[in-house]
Structure formats: C-alpha cells, structure tokens
Design an enzyme around this catalytic site. Structure first.
Site, PDB file in Angstrom:
ATOM      1  N   SER A   1      -2.050   7.361  -1.817  1.00 32.67           N
ATOM      2  CA  SER A   1      -0.909   8.268  -1.689  1.00 32.67           C
ATOM      3  C   SER A   1      -0.257   8.205  -0.318  1.00 32.67           C
ATOM      4  O   SER A   1       0.682   8.933  -0.042  1.00 32.67           O
ATOM      5  CB  SER A   1      -1.355   9.705  -1.971  1.00 32.67           C
ATOM      6  OG  SER A   1      -2.340  10.097  -1.039  1.00 32.67           O
TER       7      SER A   1
ATOM      8  N   HIS B   1       9.141  -3.705  -2.274  1.00 35.50           N
ATOM      9  CA  HIS B   1       8.375  -4.926  -2.024  1.00 35.50           C
ATOM     10  C   HIS B   1       8.293  -5.272  -0.536  1.00 35.50           C
ATOM     11  O   HIS B   1       7.591  -6.200  -0.155  1.00 35.50           O
ATOM     12  CB  HIS B   1       8.949  -6.105  -2.824  1.00 35.50           C
ATOM     13  CG  HIS B   1      10.295  -6.551  -2.346  1.00 35.50           C
ATOM     14  ND1 HIS B   1      11.461  -6.035  -2.863  1.00 35.50           N
ATOM     15  CD2 HIS B   1      10.660  -7.451  -1.414  1.00 35.50           C
ATOM     16  CE1 HIS B   1      12.489  -6.608  -2.261  1.00 35.50           C
ATOM     17  NE2 HIS B   1      12.020  -7.469  -1.375  1.00 35.50           N
TER      18      HIS B   1
END
Length: 75
Positions: A60, A41
């Site tokens: 990605s 996070h």
C-alpha cells in the site's frame, strides 16, 4: 501519442524527463513545485537484492529509506 503534433520545447514548460543515472526512463507533467505526475509503469520497485522484501506488488506504499535516511515515497 497518436495523431499528435510536433511542438517546440518552450511551448510546454510543465513537461519533465525522468532519468535513471544518464538513461531516459520516463516522462511526466509538473503539477506543482514539488510533484511530478507520471504513468504507473514509471514507478519504482524498491527491494533488497536477495528478494522477499519489496514494494513491487500488493504493497500500500510508504516511505522509501536509503542509507537509513528518508528519500521518497513508494506506492
């Protein structure tokens, strides 16, 4: 942390505080001289203000470019 103990800041020299401007954002652990390991996070969501082009989801990873210069890596 649940059930942790207080400690002196000098006891854990590999801990880091990550600031955005002057605001504390996240913590991490220094894993070598160049890399900080942090929670998912705490990652950067880079994009353009208009939206539509970003690294917020389904990307990605790759280089982070600021003002035409490489400035980091997104994941």
């Amino acid at each position: 942390v649940v059930g942790g103990d207080e400690c002196n800041i000098n006891e854990h020299r590999s801990l880091v505080a990550i600031f955005v401007s002057t605001e504390f954002d996240c913590g991490g652990d220094l894993i070598n001289v160049e890399w900080v390991l942090t929670a998912a996070h705490c990652t950067l969501c880079a994009g353009i203000p208009e939206g539509g082009l970003d690294t917020c989801g389904g990307d990605s990873g790759g280089p982070l470019i600021c003002d035409g210069k490489p400035d980091g890596i997104t994941s």
